[in-house]
Design a protein around this motif. Structure first.
Motif, PDB file in Angstrom:
ATOM      1  N   HIS A 167       1.039  -1.079   0.075  1.00 48.07           N
ATOM      2  CA  HIS A 167      -0.364  -0.063  -0.156  1.00 48.07           C
ATOM      3  C   HIS A 167       0.992   1.684   0.029  1.00 48.07           C
ATOM      4  CE1 HIS A 167      -2.625  -3.056   1.406  1.00 48.07           C
ATOM      5  NE2 HIS A 167      -3.970  -1.857   1.636  1.00 48.07           N
ATOM      6  N   VAL A 168       0.241   2.105  -0.317  1.00 43.30           N
ATOM      7  CA  VAL A 168       0.834   3.460  -0.003  1.00 43.30           C
ATOM      8  C   VAL A 168       0.136   4.561   0.739  1.00 43.30           C
ATOM      9  CG1 VAL A 168       0.860   5.739  -1.162  1.00 43.30           C
ATOM     10  CG2 VAL A 168       1.017   4.175  -2.650  1.00 43.30           C
ATOM     11  N   VAL A 169       0.768   5.354   1.971  1.00 40.92           N
ATOM     12  CA  VAL A 169       0.707   5.030   3.450  1.00 40.92           C
ATOM     13  C   VAL A 169       1.359   6.263   3.761  1.00 40.92           C
ATOM     14  CG1 VAL A 169       0.229   2.668   4.178  1.00 40.92           C
ATOM     15  CG2 VAL A 169       2.468   4.114   4.444  1.00 40.92           C
ATOM     16  N   ARG A 170       0.600   7.463   4.011  1.00 38.02           N
ATOM     17  CA  ARG A 170       0.930   8.836   5.047  1.00 38.02           C
ATOM     18  C   ARG A 170       1.078   8.136   6.808  1.00 38.02           C
ATOM     19  NH1 ARG A 170       0.002  13.294   2.228  1.00 38.02           N
ATOM     20  NH2 ARG A 170      -1.684  12.693   1.134  1.00 38.02           N
ATOM     21  N   PRO A 199      11.062  -3.568   9.899  1.00 32.33           N
ATOM     22  CA  PRO A 199       9.636  -3.363  10.925  1.00 32.33           C
ATOM     23  C   PRO A 199       9.115  -2.424  10.979  1.00 32.33           C
ATOM     24  CG  PRO A 199      10.117  -6.012  10.932  1.00 32.33           C
ATOM     25  CD  PRO A 199      11.433  -5.160  10.522  1.00 32.33           C
ATOM     26  N   VAL A 200       8.749  -1.953  11.256  1.00 37.47           N
ATOM     27  CA  VAL A 200       7.909  -0.566  12.052  1.00 37.47           C
ATOM     28  C   VAL A 200       6.663  -1.030  12.594  1.00 37.47           C
ATOM     29  CG1 VAL A 200       7.497   2.071  11.685  1.00 37.47           C
ATOM     30  CG2 VAL A 200       9.566   1.091  10.898  1.00 37.47           C
ATOM     31  N   SER A 201       6.876  -1.068  13.517  1.00 38.63           N
ATOM     32  CA  SER A 201       5.051  -1.266  14.107  1.00 38.63           C
ATOM     33  C   SER A 201       4.179   0.263  14.226  1.00 38.63           C
ATOM     34  CB  SER A 201       5.278  -1.664  15.337  1.00 38.63           C
ATOM     35  OG  SER A 201       4.159  -1.922  16.575  1.00 38.63           O
ATOM     36  N   VAL A 202       2.928   0.118  14.055  1.00 38.30           N
ATOM     37  CA  VAL A 202       2.597   1.717  14.286  1.00 38.30           C
ATOM     38  C   VAL A 202       1.074   1.458  14.693  1.00 38.30           C
ATOM     39  CG1 VAL A 202       3.962   2.692  12.662  1.00 38.30           C
ATOM     40  CG2 VAL A 202       1.849   1.723  12.006  1.00 38.30           C
ATOM     41  N   ALA A 203       0.605   2.332  15.357  1.00 42.06           N
ATOM     42  CA  ALA A 203      -0.892   2.423  15.461  1.00 42.06           C
ATOM     43  C   ALA A 203      -1.644   2.740  14.002  1.00 42.06           C
ATOM     44  CB  ALA A 203      -1.002   3.321  16.733  1.00 42.06           C
ATOM     45  N   ALA A 204      -3.020   1.882  14.322  1.00 45.73           N
ATOM     46  CA  ALA A 204      -3.076   1.967  13.077  1.00 45.73           C
ATOM     47  C   ALA A 204      -3.887   3.526  12.432  1.00 45.73           C
ATOM     48  CB  ALA A 204      -4.319   0.517  13.094  1.00 45.73           C
ATOM     49  N   GLU A 205      -4.319   4.090  14.549  1.00 44.49           N
ATOM     50  CA  GLU A 205      -4.782   5.644  13.756  1.00 44.49           C
ATOM     51  C   GLU A 205      -4.239   6.410  13.250  1.00 44.49           C
ATOM     52  OE1 GLU A 205      -4.682   6.672  18.540  1.00 44.49           O
ATOM     53  OE2 GLU A 205      -6.174   6.252  17.784  1.00 44.49           O
ATOM     54  N   ASP A 206      -2.611   6.132  13.298  1.00 46.02           N
ATOM     55  CA  ASP A 206      -1.852   6.884  13.012  1.00 46.02           C
ATOM     56  C   ASP A 206      -1.702   7.093  11.318  1.00 46.02           C
ATOM     57  OD1 ASP A 206      -1.174   7.576  15.358  1.00 46.02           O
ATOM     58  OD2 ASP A 206       0.429   6.644  16.401  1.00 46.02           O
ATOM     59  N   VAL A 207      -1.711   5.768  10.672  1.00 48.28           N
ATOM     60  CA  VAL A 207      -1.605   5.200   9.462  1.00 48.28           C
ATOM     61  C   VAL A 207      -3.126   5.645   8.520  1.00 48.28           C
ATOM     62  CG1 VAL A 207      -0.979   4.370   7.679  1.00 48.28           C
ATOM     63  CG2 VAL A 207       0.446   4.055  10.463  1.00 48.28           C
ATOM     64  N   GLU A 208      -2.368   6.711   7.806  1.00 44.21           N
ATOM     65  CA  GLU A 208      -3.230   7.218   6.750  1.00 44.21           C
ATOM     66  C   GLU A 208      -3.506   6.563   5.133  1.00 44.21           C
ATOM     67  OE1 GLU A 208      -5.405   9.898   3.253  1.00 44.21           O
ATOM     68  OE2 GLU A 208      -4.104  10.985   4.901  1.00 44.21           O
ATOM     69  N   ILE A 209      -3.750   4.965   4.924  1.00 43.59           N
ATOM     70  CA  ILE A 209      -3.715   4.340   3.799  1.00 43.59           C
ATOM     71  C   ILE A 209      -3.907   5.022   2.285  1.00 43.59           C
ATOM     72  CG2 ILE A 209      -4.912   2.052   2.750  1.00 43.59           C
ATOM     73  CD1 ILE A 209      -2.687   1.395   5.157  1.00 43.59           C
ATOM     74  N   ILE A 210      -3.513   5.093   2.443  1.00 43.62           N
ATOM     75  CA  ILE A 210      -3.896   5.902   0.520  1.00 43.62           C
ATOM     76  C   ILE A 210      -4.862   5.236   0.518  1.00 43.62           C
ATOM     77  CG2 ILE A 210      -3.176   8.072  -1.295  1.00 43.62           C
ATOM     78  CD1 ILE A 210      -2.829   8.862   1.976  1.00 43.62           C
ATOM     79  N   GLY A 211      -4.306   4.143  -0.751  1.00 42.94           N
ATOM     80  CA  GLY A 211      -4.433   2.910  -1.218  1.00 42.94           C
ATOM     81  C   GLY A 211      -3.959   2.483  -2.123  1.00 42.94           C
ATOM     82  N   ARG A 212      -4.050   0.493  -2.555  1.00 39.69           N
ATOM     83  CA  ARG A 212      -3.520  -0.292  -2.483  1.00 39.69           C
ATOM     84  C   ARG A 212      -1.900  -0.309  -3.832  1.00 39.69           C
ATOM     85  NH1 ARG A 212      -3.918  -5.052  -0.201  1.00 39.69           N
ATOM     86  NH2 ARG A 212      -3.207  -6.859  -1.592  1.00 39.69           N
ATOM     87  N   VAL A 213      -1.835  -0.608  -4.262  1.00 41.86           N
ATOM     88  CA  VAL A 213      -0.515  -0.465  -5.057  1.00 41.86           C
ATOM     89  C   VAL A 213      -1.008  -2.272  -5.463  1.00 41.86           C
ATOM     90  CG1 VAL A 213       1.886  -1.292  -6.161  1.00 41.86           C
ATOM     91  CG2 VAL A 213       1.169   0.225  -3.593  1.00 41.86           C
ATOM     92  N   VAL A 214      -1.292  -1.819  -7.288  1.00 40.29           N
ATOM     93  CA  VAL A 214      -1.790  -3.074  -7.967  1.00 40.29           C
ATOM     94  C   VAL A 214      -1.441  -2.934  -9.286  1.00 40.29           C
ATOM     95  CG1 VAL A 214      -4.470  -3.146  -7.188  1.00 40.29           C
ATOM     96  CG2 VAL A 214      -3.635  -0.980  -8.796  1.00 40.29           C
ATOM     97  N   TRP A 215      -0.274  -2.439  -9.725  1.00 36.94           N
ATOM     98  CA  TRP A 215       0.073  -2.765 -11.168  1.00 36.94           C
ATOM     99  C   TRP A 215       1.757  -1.481 -10.766  1.00 36.94           C
ATOM    100  CZ3 TRP A 215       1.925   1.180 -14.582  1.00 36.94           C
ATOM    101  CH2 TRP A 215       3.115   0.512 -15.619  1.00 36.94           C
ATOM    102  N   LYS A 216       3.237  -2.031 -11.216  1.00 35.72           N
ATOM    103  CA  LYS A 216       4.497  -1.079 -11.714  1.00 35.72           C
ATOM    104  C   LYS A 216       4.607  -1.473 -13.031  1.00 35.72           C
ATOM    105  CE  LYS A 216       7.652  -4.582 -10.702  1.00 35.72           C
ATOM    106  NZ  LYS A 216       8.755  -5.037 -10.027  1.00 35.72           N
ATOM    107  N   GLY A 217       5.480  -0.410 -13.649  1.00 33.40           N
ATOM    108  CA  GLY A 217       5.670  -0.587 -13.882  1.00 33.40           C
ATOM    109  C   GLY A 217       7.435   0.244 -14.091  1.00 33.40           C
ATOM    110  N   GLY A 218       8.917   0.024 -15.247  1.00 35.42           N
ATOM    111  CA  GLY A 218       9.692   0.725 -14.601  1.00 35.42           C
ATOM    112  C   GLY A 218      10.751   0.065 -16.002  1.00 35.42           C
ATOM    113  N   ARG A 219      11.961   1.195 -15.489  1.00 36.35           N
ATOM    114  CA  ARG A 219      12.718   0.470 -17.277  1.00 36.35           C
ATOM    115  C   ARG A 219      13.281  -1.196 -16.800  1.00 36.35           C
ATOM    116  NH1 ARG A 219      14.956   4.845 -19.947  1.00 36.35           N
ATOM    117  NH2 ARG A 219      17.233   3.108 -20.369  1.00 36.35           N
ATOM    118  N   VAL A 220      13.829  -1.906 -17.761  1.00 32.90           N
ATOM    119  CA  VAL A 220      14.842  -3.948 -17.492  1.00 32.90           C
ATOM    120  C   VAL A 220      15.992  -3.431 -17.286  1.00 32.90           C
ATOM    121  CG1 VAL A 220      15.057  -5.356 -18.608  1.00 32.90           C
ATOM    122  CG2 VAL A 220      12.734  -3.936 -18.727  1.00 32.90           C
TER     123      VAL A 220
END
Length: 220
Positions: A167-170, A199-220
């Motif tokens: 996910h992308v999170v804030r 790993p980083v453990s955080v309280a759920a209320e401190d993290v905003e889930i922006i969205g789920r990563v569903v695809w990627k693209g990049g140079r080979v």
């Protein structure tokens, strides 16, 4: 066209822009207009009605019927030299921000500067038909080898029930891309693919889930 219909179409355009995370100034520039063009259309009703080519481009960008933006609902044969015939495609905005896959970075402006074109059929095959999608850039190496610095990722911002995944999170005004896992009641763990990052453990209320990563693209 009645004033109430014109008003509802302006409201619909504003709603679509909010849902997609697209700025009105960026959309105006996509149309080849001055940055205030759509702001004035929505807020002041100037122009009173969008031109056919502008309406067509916006409808294709958002993946909606032209009727929602003031069209007549008839089949169009309009072809623009820079956009082409795109009835079978959806434009996904590339946002001018980066998601840190390293020590963290503050996001820049969320205005979009370009777009990726995806087949409607391909999106449907991926279970992404009607999804609220945007593309951003990965920064850093903590998600290597899954995601590399400079990769562009497609983020689904549609409201969905949370499930473990990338996910992308804030967190504290920092935008990050991490593997997010439930860690008991009220807790989440932010995991890096690169084992050099703990790993980083955080309280759920401190993290905003922006969205789920569903695809990627990049140079080979």
């Amino acid at each position: 066209m009645s004033g109430s219909k014109r008003s509802s179409q302006r409201e619909r355009l504003a709603e679509l822009a909010r849902e997609r995370g697209a700025s009105l100034s960026g959309l105006s520039e996509m149309l080849g207009r001055n940055p205030a063009y759509l702001q004035q259309f929505i807020k002041r009703g100037t122009p009173r009605r969008l031109g056919e080519s502008d309406r067509w481009k916006l409808a294709q960008f958002f993946g909606v019927d032209e009727v929602e933006l003031g069209g007549e609902g008839k089949e169009k044969s309009y072809i623009d030299a820079s956009f082409g015939r795109r009835s079978g495609y959806i434009d996904v905005p590339r946002l001018d921000i980066g998601a840190s896959a390293g020590p963290g970075a503050l996001p820049a402006s969320e205005a979009f500067f370009d777009a990726f074109r995806f087949s409607r059929r391909w999106l449907a095959e991926q279970g992404l038909e009607g999804a609220q999608l945007s593309a951003i850039t990965v920064q850093g190496d903590s998600m290597q080898p899954l995601l590399n610095d400079g990769d562009e990722i497609l983020v689904d911002r549609s409201p969905r029930r949370f499930r473990d995944g990338v996910h992308v999170v804030r967190l504290d005004d920092t935008l990050m891309v991490k593997r997010v896992a439930s860690a008991g009641p009220g807790r989440l763990t932010l995991l890096s693919q690169n084992l050099a990052y703990p790993p980083v453990s955080v309280a759920a209320e401190d993290v905003e889930i922006i969205g789920r990563v569903v695809w990627k693209g990049g140079r080979v």
